[in-house]
Design a protein around this motif. Structure first.
Motif, PDB file in Angstrom:
ATOM      1  N   ARG A 220       0.835  -1.197   0.000  1.00 11.74           N
ATOM      2  CA  ARG A 220       0.000   0.000   0.000  1.00 11.74           C
ATOM      3  C   ARG A 220       0.868   1.245   0.000  1.00 11.74           C
ATOM      4  O   ARG A 220       2.037   1.210   0.325  1.00 11.74           O
ATOM      5  N   GLY A 221       0.223   2.350  -0.354  1.00  6.08           N
ATOM      6  CA  GLY A 221       0.892   3.637  -0.272  1.00  6.08           C
ATOM      7  C   GLY A 221       1.811   3.948  -1.436  1.00  6.08           C
ATOM      8  O   GLY A 221       2.646   4.847  -1.338  1.00  6.08           O
ATOM      9  N   LEU A 222       1.675   3.232  -2.563  1.00  4.83           N
ATOM     10  CA  LEU A 222       2.499   3.551  -3.729  1.00  4.83           C
ATOM     11  C   LEU A 222       2.008   4.855  -4.350  1.00  4.83           C
ATOM     12  O   LEU A 222       0.806   5.160  -4.300  1.00  4.83           O
ATOM     13  N   PRO A 223       2.911   5.635  -4.948  1.00  3.44           N
ATOM     14  CA  PRO A 223       2.461   6.837  -5.652  1.00  3.44           C
ATOM     15  C   PRO A 223       1.599   6.439  -6.861  1.00  3.44           C
ATOM     16  O   PRO A 223       1.788   5.362  -7.429  1.00  3.44           O
ATOM     17  N   SER A 224       0.660   7.289  -7.244  1.00  2.42           N
ATOM     18  CA  SER A 224      -0.309   6.942  -8.290  1.00  2.42           C
ATOM     19  C   SER A 224       0.349   6.610  -9.630  1.00  2.42           C
ATOM     20  O   SER A 224      -0.196   5.825 -10.406  1.00  2.42           O
ATOM     21  N   TRP A 225       1.514   7.166  -9.914  1.00  6.21           N
ATOM     22  CA  TRP A 225       2.169   6.867 -11.191  1.00  6.21           C
ATOM     23  C   TRP A 225       2.788   5.471 -11.197  1.00  6.21           C
ATOM     24  O   TRP A 225       3.164   4.953 -12.243  1.00  6.21           O
ATOM     25  N   ALA A 226       2.873   4.807 -10.051  1.00  4.03           N
ATOM     26  CA  ALA A 226       3.569   3.522  -9.941  1.00  4.03           C
ATOM     27  C   ALA A 226       2.667   2.317 -10.229  1.00  4.03           C
ATOM     28  O   ALA A 226       3.137   1.189 -10.209  1.00  4.03           O
ATOM     29  N   PHE A 227       1.375   2.566 -10.490  1.00  2.00           N
ATOM     30  CA  PHE A 227       0.448   1.471 -10.787  1.00  2.00           C
ATOM     31  C   PHE A 227      -0.709   2.032 -11.605  1.00  2.00           C
ATOM     32  O   PHE A 227      -1.043   3.203 -11.489  1.00  2.00           O
ATOM     33  N   PRO A 228      -1.321   1.203 -12.469  1.00  2.00           N
ATOM     34  CA  PRO A 228      -2.466   1.682 -13.250  1.00  2.00           C
ATOM     35  C   PRO A 228      -3.771   1.571 -12.467  1.00  2.00           C
ATOM     36  O   PRO A 228      -3.866   0.809 -11.507  1.00  2.00           O
ATOM     37  N   ARG A 229      -4.767   2.338 -12.875  1.00  2.00           N
ATOM     38  CA  ARG A 229      -6.113   2.296 -12.311  1.00  2.00           C
ATOM     39  C   ARG A 229      -6.073   2.359 -10.787  1.00  2.00           C
ATOM     40  O   ARG A 229      -5.375   3.165 -10.225  1.00  2.00           O
ATOM     41  N   GLY A 230      -6.797   1.448 -10.118  1.00  2.00           N
ATOM     42  CA  GLY A 230      -6.831   1.457  -8.656  1.00  2.00           C
ATOM     43  C   GLY A 230      -5.765   0.588  -8.032  1.00  2.00           C
ATOM     44  O   GLY A 230      -5.610   0.555  -6.820  1.00  2.00           O
ATOM     45  N   GLY A 231      -5.042  -0.128  -8.852  1.00  2.00           N
ATOM     46  CA  GLY A 231      -3.998  -1.021  -8.366  1.00  2.00           C
ATOM     47  C   GLY A 231      -3.691  -2.042  -9.438  1.00  2.00           C
ATOM     48  O   GLY A 231      -4.379  -2.114 -10.459  1.00  2.00           O
ATOM     49  N   VAL A 232      -2.674  -2.838  -9.205  1.00  2.00           N
ATOM     50  CA  VAL A 232      -2.295  -3.850 -10.191  1.00  2.00           C
ATOM     51  C   VAL A 232      -1.812  -5.101  -9.459  1.00  2.00           C
ATOM     52  O   VAL A 232      -1.181  -5.006  -8.409  1.00  2.00           O
ATOM     53  N   CYS A 233      -2.147  -6.246 -10.020  1.00  2.00           N
ATOM     54  CA  CYS A 233      -1.676  -7.521  -9.486  1.00  2.00           C
ATOM     55  C   CYS A 233      -0.533  -8.003 -10.372  1.00  2.00           C
ATOM     56  O   CYS A 233      -0.711  -8.183 -11.580  1.00  2.00           O
ATOM     57  N   VAL A 234       0.621  -8.177  -9.778  1.00  4.94           N
ATOM     58  CA  VAL A 234       1.794  -8.694 -10.492  1.00  4.94           C
ATOM     59  C   VAL A 234       2.207  -9.964  -9.759  1.00  4.94           C
ATOM     60  O   VAL A 234       2.638  -9.896  -8.607  1.00  4.94           O
ATOM     61  N   GLY A 235       2.050 -11.102 -10.425  1.00  2.00           N
ATOM     62  CA  GLY A 235       2.231 -12.365  -9.718  1.00  2.00           C
ATOM     63  C   GLY A 235       1.150 -12.467  -8.660  1.00  2.00           C
ATOM     64  O   GLY A 235      -0.037 -12.371  -8.961  1.00  2.00           O
ATOM     65  N   ASP A 236       1.551 -12.627  -7.416  1.00  2.00           N
ATOM     66  CA  ASP A 236       0.569 -12.620  -6.328  1.00  2.00           C
ATOM     67  C   ASP A 236       0.788 -11.416  -5.405  1.00  2.00           C
ATOM     68  O   ASP A 236       0.505 -11.472  -4.212  1.00  2.00           O
ATOM     69  N   CYS A 237       1.270 -10.326  -5.996  1.00  2.54           N
ATOM     70  CA  CYS A 237       1.458  -9.059  -5.278  1.00  2.54           C
ATOM     71  C   CYS A 237       0.441  -8.041  -5.785  1.00  2.54           C
ATOM     72  O   CYS A 237       0.335  -7.828  -6.995  1.00  2.54           O
ATOM     73  N   PHE A 238      -0.295  -7.425  -4.879  1.00  5.57           N
ATOM     74  CA  PHE A 238      -1.229  -6.364  -5.237  1.00  5.57           C
ATOM     75  C   PHE A 238      -0.597  -5.042  -4.843  1.00  5.57           C
ATOM     76  O   PHE A 238      -0.312  -4.802  -3.669  1.00  5.57           O
ATOM     77  N   LEU A 239      -0.359  -4.203  -5.826  1.00  8.75           N
ATOM     78  CA  LEU A 239       0.288  -2.904  -5.628  1.00  8.75           C
ATOM     79  C   LEU A 239      -0.767  -1.818  -5.760  1.00  8.75           C
ATOM     80  O   LEU A 239      -1.438  -1.721  -6.794  1.00  8.75           O
ATOM     81  N   THR A 240      -0.911  -0.984  -4.732  1.00 12.01           N
ATOM     82  CA  THR A 240      -1.971   0.022  -4.753  1.00 12.01           C
ATOM     83  C   THR A 240      -1.559   1.246  -3.951  1.00 12.01           C
ATOM     84  O   THR A 240      -0.494   1.277  -3.332  1.00 12.01           O
ATOM     85  N   GLY A 241      -2.438   2.239  -3.948  1.00 12.11           N
ATOM     86  CA  GLY A 241      -2.168   3.491  -3.254  1.00 12.11           C
ATOM     87  C   GLY A 241      -2.734   3.502  -1.846  1.00 12.11           C
ATOM     88  O   GLY A 241      -2.663   2.507  -1.122  1.00 12.11           O
ATOM     89  N   ASP A 242      -3.355   4.614  -1.486  1.00 11.80           N
ATOM     90  CA  ASP A 242      -3.834   4.810  -0.114  1.00 11.80           C
ATOM     91  C   ASP A 242      -5.317   4.520   0.075  1.00 11.80           C
ATOM     92  O   ASP A 242      -5.816   4.615   1.195  1.00 11.80           O
ATOM     93  N   GLU A 243      -6.038   4.193  -1.004  1.00  8.77           N
ATOM     94  CA  GLU A 243      -7.467   3.887  -0.873  1.00  8.77           C
ATOM     95  C   GLU A 243      -7.645   2.628  -0.032  1.00  8.77           C
ATOM     96  O   GLU A 243      -6.776   1.748  -0.022  1.00  8.77           O
ATOM     97  N   PRO A 244      -8.778   2.500   0.662  1.00 10.66           N
ATOM     98  CA  PRO A 244      -9.024   1.279   1.440  1.00 10.66           C
ATOM     99  C   PRO A 244      -9.039   0.041   0.533  1.00 10.66           C
ATOM    100  O   PRO A 244      -9.571   0.081  -0.574  1.00 10.66           O
TER     101      PRO A 244
END
Length: 151
Positions: free
Chosen positions: A72-96
């Motif tokens: 969590r807490g990635l900057p918005s430019w570091a992932f598309p849309r609301g988040g991205v799943c790469v392998g079994d890692c979910f990368l997202t920002g500050d939204e719940p």
């Protein structure tokens, strides 16, 4: 989070066609590449990329949830849309990160396990419109916040 706009009138028919088209394409893939040791290596590669990217840019808590590593807490430019799943890692920002989103992203992790290295290619070929992208449709458009509940 802003309200989810209603989908176009005939979106379900388009979604059904997209899933059927994806299944036809999948039949052309040699079975040795699907749900196999080969695809598992692709999942591990995706996990490694997700861990590196998530560790570099995450400013939030890293947790294990629903079979996923959630960064969590990635900057918005570091992932598309609301988040991205790469392998079994979910990368997202500050939204719940709700249980519904975890369920949606867990399907993507299973897709990574099935397709391995083919996942990014097949996903890209499915297009950017989630209502016509078989991977988003199969993961659940409602859980992924692409369409309102009950659409």
């Amino acid at each position: 989070m802003s309200p989810i706009p209603p989908p176009p009138r005939l979106w379900r028919a388009d979604a059904d066609r997209a899933v059927a088209r994806g299944k036809r394409i999948e039949r052309m893939i040699p079975t040795v590449l699907l749900d196999s040791p080969v695809s598992r290596v692709g999942l591990w590669y995706g996990r490694t990329v997700g861990w590196i990217w998530g560790t570099l840019w995450s400013t939030g808590r890293i947790e294990r949830r629903g079979g996923l590593w959630v960064f969590r807490g990635l900057p918005s430019w570091a992932f598309p849309r609301g988040g991205v799943c790469v392998g079994d890692c979910f990368l997202t920002g500050d939204e719940p990160v709700t249980d519904a989103i975890i369920a949606h992203e867990a399907v993507h992790a299973r897709q990574w396990r099935r397709y391995g290295f083919l996942m990014p290619v097949l996903y890209s070929l499915s297009g950017r419109d989630p209502l016509r992208n078989r991977f988003e449709i199969e993961a659940g458009l409602e859980n992924g916040n692409y369409v309102p509940r009950g659409s």
